[in-house]
Design a protein around this motif. Structure first.
Motif, PDB file in Angstrom:
ATOM      1  N   GLY A   1       0.827  -1.213   0.000  1.00 57.01           N
ATOM      2  CA  GLY A   1       0.000   0.000   0.000  1.00 57.01           C
ATOM      3  C   GLY A   1       0.860   1.261   0.000  1.00 57.01           C
ATOM      4  O   GLY A   1       0.554   2.230  -0.702  1.00 57.01           O
ATOM      5  N   VAL A   2       1.932   1.231   0.764  1.00 53.10           N
ATOM      6  CA  VAL A   2       2.828   2.390   0.825  1.00 53.10           C
ATOM      7  C   VAL A   2       3.494   2.596  -0.543  1.00 53.10           C
ATOM      8  O   VAL A   2       3.621   3.723  -1.037  1.00 53.10           O
ATOM      9  CB  VAL A   2       3.909   2.204   1.921  1.00 53.10           C
ATOM     10  N   ALA A   3       3.879   1.476  -1.170  1.00 54.05           N
ATOM     11  CA  ALA A   3       4.519   1.560  -2.491  1.00 54.05           C
ATOM     12  C   ALA A   3       3.559   2.169  -3.517  1.00 54.05           C
ATOM     13  O   ALA A   3       3.971   2.993  -4.341  1.00 54.05           O
ATOM     14  CB  ALA A   3       4.975   0.176  -2.935  1.00 54.05           C
ATOM     15  N   GLN A   4       2.281   1.766  -3.437  1.00 55.75           N
ATOM     16  CA  GLN A   4       1.278   2.331  -4.357  1.00 55.75           C
ATOM     17  C   GLN A   4       1.189   3.842  -4.157  1.00 55.75           C
ATOM     18  O   GLN A   4       1.146   4.608  -5.126  1.00 55.75           O
ATOM     19  CB  GLN A   4      -0.115   1.730  -4.075  1.00 55.75           C
ATOM     20  N   ALA A   5       1.150   4.263  -2.898  1.00 53.10           N
ATOM     21  CA  ALA A   5       1.049   5.699  -2.598  1.00 53.10           C
ATOM     22  C   ALA A   5       2.286   6.435  -3.108  1.00 53.10           C
ATOM     23  O   ALA A   5       2.180   7.527  -3.680  1.00 53.10           O
ATOM     24  CB  ALA A   5       0.887   5.910  -1.092  1.00 53.10           C
ATOM     25  N   ALA A   6       3.461   5.813  -2.963  1.00 54.67           N
ATOM     26  CA  ALA A   6       4.707   6.454  -3.417  1.00 54.67           C
ATOM     27  C   ALA A   6       4.719   6.578  -4.938  1.00 54.67           C
ATOM     28  O   ALA A   6       5.223   7.562  -5.490  1.00 54.67           O
ATOM     29  CB  ALA A   6       5.916   5.651  -2.932  1.00 54.67           C
ATOM     30  N   ALA A   7       4.154   5.577  -5.622  1.00 55.57           N
ATOM     31  CA  ALA A   7       4.141   5.582  -7.086  1.00 55.57           C
ATOM     32  C   ALA A   7       3.276   6.706  -7.645  1.00 55.57           C
ATOM     33  O   ALA A   7       3.454   7.130  -8.786  1.00 55.57           O
ATOM     34  CB  ALA A   7       3.647   4.234  -7.604  1.00 55.57           C
ATOM     35  N   MET A   8       2.352   7.190  -6.818  1.00 55.23           N
ATOM     36  CA  MET A   8       1.465   8.264  -7.292  1.00 55.23           C
ATOM     37  C   MET A   8       2.047   9.662  -7.096  1.00 55.23           C
ATOM     38  O   MET A   8       1.484  10.654  -7.554  1.00 55.23           O
ATOM     39  CB  MET A   8       0.119   8.177  -6.568  1.00 55.23           C
ATOM     40  N   ILE A   9       3.163   9.741  -6.379  1.00 56.90           N
ATOM     41  CA  ILE A   9       3.744  11.076  -6.131  1.00 56.90           C
ATOM     42  C   ILE A   9       4.286  11.650  -7.436  1.00 56.90           C
ATOM     43  O   ILE A   9       5.027  10.984  -8.166  1.00 56.90           O
ATOM     44  CB  ILE A   9       4.882  11.008  -5.083  1.00 56.90           C
TER      45      ILE A   9
ATOM     46  N   GLN B   1       6.547   3.271 -12.112  1.00 58.45           N
ATOM     47  CA  GLN B   1       6.584   1.809 -12.075  1.00 58.45           C
ATOM     48  C   GLN B   1       7.081   1.343 -10.707  1.00 58.45           C
ATOM     49  O   GLN B   1       7.868   2.034 -10.048  1.00 58.45           O
ATOM     50  CB  GLN B   1       7.465   1.261 -13.192  1.00 58.45           C
ATOM     51  N   ILE B   2       6.570   0.184 -10.287  1.00 62.69           N
ATOM     52  CA  ILE B   2       6.976  -0.360  -8.987  1.00 62.69           C
ATOM     53  C   ILE B   2       7.808  -1.617  -9.241  1.00 62.69           C
ATOM     54  O   ILE B   2       7.386  -2.502  -9.987  1.00 62.69           O
ATOM     55  CB  ILE B   2       5.739  -0.707  -8.130  1.00 62.69           C
ATOM     56  N   GLU B   3       8.994  -1.643  -8.638  1.00 63.30           N
ATOM     57  CA  GLU B   3       9.908  -2.772  -8.866  1.00 63.30           C
ATOM     58  C   GLU B   3      10.288  -3.397  -7.519  1.00 63.30           C
ATOM     59  O   GLU B   3      10.700  -2.678  -6.601  1.00 63.30           O
ATOM     60  CB  GLU B   3      11.154  -2.210  -9.560  1.00 63.30           C
TER      61      GLU B   3
END
Ligand SMILES: Cc1cc2nc3c(=O)[nH]c(=O)nc-3n(C[C@H](O)[C@H](O)[C@H](O)COP(=O)(O)OP(=O)(O)OC[C@H]3O[C@@H](n4cnc5c(N)ncnc54)[C@H](O)[C@@H]3O)c2cc1C
Length: 309
Positions: free
Chosen positions: A43-51, A162-164
């Motif tokens: 969830g945190v990664a998703q939020a970071a990807a939207m910044i 992108q999330i890796e």
């Protein structure tokens, strides 16, 4: 283009706003990659990807990173620094814990609490508790930087990075997490609140502090802060402390109640947009920086102000 690794500050579930200020600073240096290290942090990664401005999010999911222990996280960052030119962390408790260890492992000098980016390796930062601003330039190959959040705008939410998932370095066995006593509050977080109501030694004791300040803070939707004297006397918890050895805040409105305005307190709040001071001593130093000064007994003025809102 330089590659910048930004530390995502989070509590395992929620990405802290200070990360957004750090991203704004990092974006002035190069392409921004955000590192989300923790346990169960999708969830945190998703939020970071939207910044806005984030090119890539690197996720290191491992129980060893659950509490952000610097001893476990620093080796992970060290490995990633082979492909990055700078490590940027918000100057939060966690960021300030991790960055020096990373700097030591890289054998570079840390540049702390930058206020602006003046060039690829040139920054301004406060010295003498914010009474002077130094311009510093690094000659190191890799940079390790902490960012004073109040000096940079928060990056918005228009991104789609992108999330890796990346490999982890595990538990180094040098430290272990025992426990945390975290004060929970319905009020906004001190460092990101629009309005802060702070109390000082004049508030007498913890019940009086609550009785006088909380209704005003609730009326204004404000966070509650305190001087170190108030914290040391047990009127308010440590995480409320504003100042040189507490939190740095720059809200739209800062209301200082029964606070003298010692230089160490001013270091934490003098960049607030509007400063309101209530003090019965017209010579109190806080009045030198106040936009609105009320010379009055706080035990009369604050309830009257609260009632009028
Ligand atoms: C290394 C170091 C680091 C420090 N870091 C910090 C820090 O991070 N944050 C911080 O705050 N301090 C810090 N301090 C402490 C700082 O120097 C001051 O001692 C502290 O800020 C004083 O707190 P105060 O203003 O609440 O108390 P005081 O200085 O005692 O002021 C109380 C004020 O209340 C007013 N008052 C009293 N009664 C009333 C009333 N009825 N109505 C209205 N006004 C009233 C008085 O006129 C006075 O101005 C640090 C000190 C050192 C040495």
């Amino acid at each position: 283009m330089a590659q910048i690794l930004v530390w995502a500050d989070h509590d395992g579930a929620v990405l802290k706003d200070a990360t957004r200020n750090a991203v704004t600073a990092a974006a002035q240096l190069g392409a921004v990659h955000v590192l989300v290290a923790g346990s169960g942090v999708a969830g945190v990664a998703q939020a970071a990807a939207m910044i806005s401005g984030v090119a890539k999010v690197l996720v290191a999911d491992d129980a060893a990173y659950a509490h952000g222990l610097a001893e476990n996280v620093a080796p992970l960052i060290l490995g990633l620094m082979a492909d990055h030119d700078a490590f940027v962390a918000p100057a939060t408790t966690t960021g300030k814990n991790i960055a020096p260890r990373v700097a030591a492992l890289l054998d570079v000098a840390q540049i702390s609490e930058i206020l602006s980016v003046e060039g690829p390796k040139r920054f301004t930062r406060p010295i003498y508790a914010g009474n002077a601003i130094a311009t510093v330039e690094s000659s190191d190959a890799k940079l390790v930087i902490t960012v004073r959040g109040t000096a940079f705008a928060k990056a918005g939410d228009a991104g789609s990075a992108q999330i890796e998932t990346i490999g982890t370095t595990g538990d180094r066995g040098q430290s272990s997490f025992i426990g945390a006593e975290v004060a929970t509050s319905e009020r906004p977080e001190l460092t990101s609140a629009r309005v802060v109501v702070s109390g000082g030694r004049a508030l007498k004791d913890a019940p009086t502090f609550e009785q006088v300040l909380f209704p005003l803070a609730d009326r204004l939707g404000a966070a509650v802060g305190a001087s170190r004297a108030a914290v040391d006397a047990g009127y308010a918890p440590n995480d409320c402390q504003v100042g040189q050895t507490g939190k740095i805040v720059a809200p739209e409105v800062y209301i200082a109640v029964g606070i003298s305005g010692a230089i160490q307190h001013l270091a934490g709040m003098k960049d607030s947009k509007i400063i309101v001071a209530i003090n019965k001593d017209e010579e109190a130093p806080i009045f030198q920086i106040a936009d609105i000064a009320l010379v009055a007994d706080l035990f009369e003025a604050v309830p009257a102000l609260t009632a009028s809102l």
